[in-house]
Scaffold this motif. Structure first.
Motif, PDB file in Angstrom:
ATOM      1  N   ARG A   7       0.828  -1.195   0.000  1.00  0.00           N
ATOM      2  CA  ARG A   7       0.000   0.000   0.000  1.00  0.00           C
ATOM      3  C   ARG A   7       0.871   1.258   0.000  1.00  0.00           C
ATOM      4  O   ARG A   7       0.642   2.199  -0.756  1.00  0.00           O
ATOM      5  N   LEU A  11       0.932   4.016  -2.917  1.00  0.00           N
ATOM      6  CA  LEU A  11       0.604   5.413  -2.621  1.00  0.00           C
ATOM      7  C   LEU A  11       1.730   6.337  -3.046  1.00  0.00           C
ATOM      8  O   LEU A  11       1.489   7.419  -3.579  1.00  0.00           O
ATOM      9  N   LEU A  70       0.584  11.799   7.020  1.00  0.00           N
ATOM     10  CA  LEU A  70      -0.617  11.557   6.215  1.00  0.00           C
ATOM     11  C   LEU A  70      -1.502  10.508   6.878  1.00  0.00           C
ATOM     12  O   LEU A  70      -2.715  10.667   6.962  1.00  0.00           O
ATOM     13  N   ASP A  71      -0.871   9.427   7.359  1.00  0.00           N
ATOM     14  CA  ASP A  71      -1.657   8.375   8.010  1.00  0.00           C
ATOM     15  C   ASP A  71      -2.250   8.855   9.331  1.00  0.00           C
ATOM     16  O   ASP A  71      -3.252   8.341   9.804  1.00  0.00           O
ATOM     17  N   GLU A  73      -3.278  12.042   9.841  1.00  0.00           N
ATOM     18  CA  GLU A  73      -4.390  12.947   9.548  1.00  0.00           C
ATOM     19  C   GLU A  73      -5.669  12.193   9.200  1.00  0.00           C
ATOM     20  O   GLU A  73      -6.750  12.571   9.635  1.00  0.00           O
ATOM     21  N   ASP A  74      -5.556  11.132   8.402  1.00  0.00           N
ATOM     22  CA  ASP A  74      -6.789  10.452   8.002  1.00  0.00           C
ATOM     23  C   ASP A  74      -7.181   9.317   8.949  1.00  0.00           C
ATOM     24  O   ASP A  74      -8.093   8.554   8.653  1.00  0.00           O
ATOM     25  N   GLY A  75      -6.530   9.210  10.086  1.00  0.00           N
ATOM     26  CA  GLY A  75      -6.959   8.240  11.088  1.00  0.00           C
ATOM     27  C   GLY A  75      -6.440   6.833  10.876  1.00  0.00           C
ATOM     28  O   GLY A  75      -6.771   5.934  11.641  1.00  0.00           O
ATOM     29  N   THR A  76      -5.637   6.611   9.847  1.00  0.00           N
ATOM     30  CA  THR A  76      -5.142   5.259   9.589  1.00  0.00           C
ATOM     31  C   THR A  76      -4.319   4.728  10.755  1.00  0.00           C
ATOM     32  O   THR A  76      -4.382   3.542  11.086  1.00  0.00           O
ATOM     33  N   ASP A  78      -4.625   5.307  13.969  1.00  0.00           N
ATOM     34  CA  ASP A  78      -5.522   4.812  15.014  1.00  0.00           C
ATOM     35  C   ASP A  78      -5.963   3.392  14.706  1.00  0.00           C
ATOM     36  O   ASP A  78      -5.960   2.515  15.566  1.00  0.00           O
ATOM     37  N   LEU A  79      -6.373   3.204  13.438  1.00  0.00           N
ATOM     38  CA  LEU A  79      -6.914   1.901  13.054  1.00  0.00           C
ATOM     39  C   LEU A  79      -5.815   0.854  13.019  1.00  0.00           C
ATOM     40  O   LEU A  79      -6.031  -0.298  13.403  1.00  0.00           O
ATOM     41  N   LEU A  80      -4.626   1.256  12.570  1.00  0.00           N
ATOM     42  CA  LEU A  80      -3.507   0.308  12.562  1.00  0.00           C
ATOM     43  C   LEU A  80      -3.145  -0.106  13.977  1.00  0.00           C
ATOM     44  O   LEU A  80      -2.802  -1.265  14.238  1.00  0.00           O
ATOM     45  N   ALA A  81      -3.221   0.849  14.905  1.00  0.00           N
ATOM     46  CA  ALA A  81      -2.850   0.543  16.281  1.00  0.00           C
ATOM     47  C   ALA A  81      -3.817  -0.447  16.908  1.00  0.00           C
ATOM     48  O   ALA A  81      -3.456  -1.184  17.828  1.00  0.00           O
ATOM     49  N   THR A  82      -5.081  -0.478  16.423  1.00  0.00           N
ATOM     50  CA  THR A  82      -6.031  -1.442  16.974  1.00  0.00           C
ATOM     51  C   THR A  82      -6.093  -2.713  16.131  1.00  0.00           C
ATOM     52  O   THR A  82      -6.911  -3.567  16.384  1.00  0.00           O
ATOM     53  N   ASN A 216       1.656   9.291  21.358  1.00  0.00           N
ATOM     54  CA  ASN A 216       1.008  10.315  20.556  1.00  0.00           C
ATOM     55  C   ASN A 216      -0.428   9.960  20.190  1.00  0.00           C
ATOM     56  O   ASN A 216      -1.249  10.837  19.955  1.00  0.00           O
ATOM     57  N   LEU A 217      -0.732   8.664  20.113  1.00  0.00           N
ATOM     58  CA  LEU A 217      -2.092   8.255  19.750  1.00  0.00           C
ATOM     59  C   LEU A 217      -3.051   8.370  20.924  1.00  0.00           C
ATOM     60  O   LEU A 217      -4.254   8.412  20.736  1.00  0.00           O
TER      61      LEU A 217
END
Lengths: 218, 256, 205
Positions: A7, A11, A70-71, A73-76, A78-82, A216-217
């Motif tokens: 990915r 990108l 970039l990741d 800003e768009d919340g990626t 957060d989602l990667l961390a979970t 930071n998250l």
């Protein structure tokens, strides 16, 4: 993990500027140096290894703030961390993607730019070797800097301030390999030190980066 | 709500760690600060006057040698301040005592000033001795790099709004930075050897210093240690009061 | 895989916002979180998702049970809809993205770049990601923002299917989704600011 690497690479290609920008910056630095110090080829060939290393380092630094911002800003992130992917692994992969898009082109282009600075003949091989061994460390250390400053608005300048001192050992040993190689001297010691630092950094830095990113998250 | 009474108040730790309580720390620092200030002032005045006026000129360096009474203690404290920040950061990471994080924050500007004094006096000393204000001697270079590390550390503290986040991130930076500072020190040693023929410019202080210079130097070092402690305690107190004001404000806002 | 919360206290920016929370979420159950803005719903969801540590109390859930959907969907503008979903499927170790595409009728958009979608379409894509995680407990933070009536119905039926398959959902929303769900108003759990709960700034009072 492969998915994340794929990915990030896709990108980098589609968003544009991923591959090209750092390289163009590297070229401009190389072109500007003779304007600054004069066109005498003996002077240029003496400082060429150092200039090329410095240019590669700055080009690498330039693209670091996009690495996580970039990741973020768009919340990626957060989602990667979970997600089931450990954050340490995710950050290692992102550093690898950064190296492939920035470090690797620099390594490949460095000999060409060496011609511009009249790098002595034996120097090309060692320049490439030292960059191959050194630039991964630049990406991994840079990931740490990006993880530290990802929550800071306009953190680019701050990140440079944090990351550049951390680049000192890599720069010293990397440029030393290239310089000694260009002068036809023995390169073993700095080469081993450079490789050691890179390996150590690859092994340990992702943990520090993950700690910083988790903070930071929060 | 009735929750207030039910929440158990944690047992207060005794001994050394009890000073991790900000309020208790403030009380303690207020009691020792005057003594520390006087003592450090006394040591500095005695040490510097003794050093400047009551020691002979060096046979080789003349009177310029006397800058040693500022240069060596400040250089020593520049390194020790970073070391103290490292220990304080570790304590924050492991035991989460706020005072520890704030002490690390408070020590950084003091350390950076010490580094600057060391660099500046080094330049002033180097000019007549080596004929140049600056040489890329391994020691000098290492101090310049240390200075950069201090700058980054302080900038990170300043850039982050949430104090706990800032404490966590700067602690991580301090740990990582320490490793890289040591690495840089060795790298610089290696690099300079590679560039110049031996370190002909650097003095080895331990060997050069005779007893006449040595004792006033010890007094000066003691003075610098004490003034460092006093400044860090004072600044930590200020940081604690800042946080206290912040906490009180936040509580008021939450109430209204 | 029941999620159980015991005496939980969560903090935002060093101040406790919610305290004394006790509830459990069994398979097949949905719980709607209500409360005014700033009451701590997002903080609670982030804490449960494991992004920040609770101040005190216990969260009992199995390993890797919770899927979290934040305000932002984590979409990449330069990837197509299908690529976005495939990426998350790979990360979560799943294969099938068709169910998710069908459930949120994303099929006509499949090869569009996510950057060209409207806000509501992006949200649908973000919610479709929840199906792909394959995780039983969903944490949804204001999932219906910028969704139209039809899309809300799609979402409600996706949640219903998830519950029917033994999943659970914790949803912070103000819209009535028409679900058979209990409602938890977080307002009464607002942290009393005189209580010493161990939040970071309280050490200084």
């Amino acid at each position: 993990m492969k998915a994340l690497l794929r990915r990030d690479l896709i990108l980098a290609i589609r968003a544009g500027g991923g591959f090209g920008l750092g390289l163009a910056f590297f070229l401009i630095v190389t072109v500007l140096v003779p304007f600054g110090v004069g066109p005498q080829s003996e002077l240029l060939s003496r400082i060429a290894p150092g200039i090329l290393w410095l240019g590669a380092l700055l080009a690498c630094l330039l693209s670091l703030d996009r690495l996580l911002a970039l990741d973020w800003e768009d919340g990626t992130l957060d989602l990667l961390a979970t997600s089931p992917l450990p954050l340490e692994a995710a950050l290692s992969i992102k550093a690898l993607a950064h190296w492939i898009t920035t470090g690797l082109p620099l390594v490949l282009a460095a000999p060409v730019f060496g011609v511009l600075l009249s790098l002595p003949q034996p120097g090309y091989f060692w320049l490439v070797i030292s960059l191959v061994l050194g630039t991964p460390a630049l990406s991994v250390i840079g990931t740490f800097g990006a993880a530290l400053t990802v929550g800071v608005k306009r953190g680019g300048l701050l990140m440079s301030l944090l990351v550049l001192p951390l680049y000192v050992p890599t720069l010293i040993f990397g440029a030393e390999v290239a310089r000694r190689g260009a002068e036809g001297m023995q390169t073993t010691t700095p080469l081993l030190m450079l490789a050691g630092i890179t390996l150590g950094v690859i092994a340990i830095m992702p943990f520090a980066s993950a700690v910083a990113l988790r903070v930071n998250l929060r | 709500m009735s929750m207030t009474e039910e929440t158990p108040i944690p047992k207060r730790p005794s001994g050394f760690w009890s000073y991790a309580n900000p309020v208790k720390f403030l009380g303690f620092s207020e009691r020792v600060l005057p003594a520390l200030c006087w003592l450090s002032g006394l040591c500095l005045v005695v040490g510097l006057i003794w050093g400047f006026f009551f020691t002979p000129d060096d046979f080789r360096q003349g009177s310029t040698v006397k800058i040693i009474y500022l240069h060596v203690p400040s250089a020593l404290m520049a390194i020790n301040a970073w070391f103290m920040m490292l220990v304080a950061s570790l304590i924050w990471i492991i035991r989460r005592h706020h005072v520890s994080a704030l002490a690390a924050k408070a020590a950084a500007p003091v350390g950076v000033v010490m580094t600057l004094i060391a660099l500046f006096t080094g330049a002033v000393w180097g000019q007549p001795m080596w004929g140049t204000w600056w040489a890329w001697d391994p020691r000098l270079t290492s101090f310049l790099i240390l200075f950069l590390f201090y700058l980054g550390y302080m900038a990170l503290w300043a850039a982050i709004d949430d104090p706990d986040t800032a404490a966590d991130l700067t602690s991580v930076l301090c740990l990582v930075g320490s490793v890289f500072a040591v690495l840089s020190r060795y790298a610089v040693n290696f690099w300079n050897q590679g560039l110049h023929q031996g370190a002909s410019l650097s003095l080895d202080k331990e060997e050069n210093v005779a007893d006449v210079f040595y004792f006033p130097l010890l007094v000066c070092i003691a003075g610098f240690v004490l003034i460092f402690l006093a400044l860090v305690l004072y600044r930590t107190g200020t940081e604690i009061r800042l946080r206290r004001t912040r906490a009180l404000q936040a509580r008021e806002e939450a109430r209204s | 895989m029941t999620l159980t919360i015991r005496d939980l206290c969560v903090a935002r920016g060093g101040l406790p916002v919610l305290e004394g929370l006790n509830f459990s979420l069994a398979p097949g159950q949905a719980l709607i979180l209500r409360g005014p803005n700033g009451s701590g719903k997002t903080t609670l969801l982030r804490t449960l998702a494991g992004l920040q540590p609770p101040l005190s109390g216990e969260i009992i859930a199995g390993e890797d049970q919770i899927a979290y959907a934040a305000h932002s969907d984590g979409l990449k503008a330069m990837l197509t809809v299908a690529e976005n979903l495939t990426f998350w499927a790979d990360v979560f170790g799943q294969r099938d993205i068709e169910t998710a595409i069908d459930a949120f009728s994303l099929d006509p958009l499949r090869d569009r770049l996510a950057g060209t979608l409207s806000a509501g379409q992006k949200r649908r894509l973000g919610l479709a990601r929840m199906l792909i995680t394959g995780r039983p407990i969903w944490m949804l933070d204001e999932p219906t923002v910028s969704l139209d009536v039809d899309a809300v119905a799609l979402f409600a039926s996706a949640v219903r299917a998830h519950l029917g398959a033994g999943g659970a959902a914790l949803i912070a929303t103000h819209i009535d989704l028409g679900l058979e769900a209990e409602v938890l108003d977080v307002t009464p759990f607002r942290a009393a600011h005189d209580a010493r709960l161990g939040a970071s700034d309280e050490a200084f009072l």
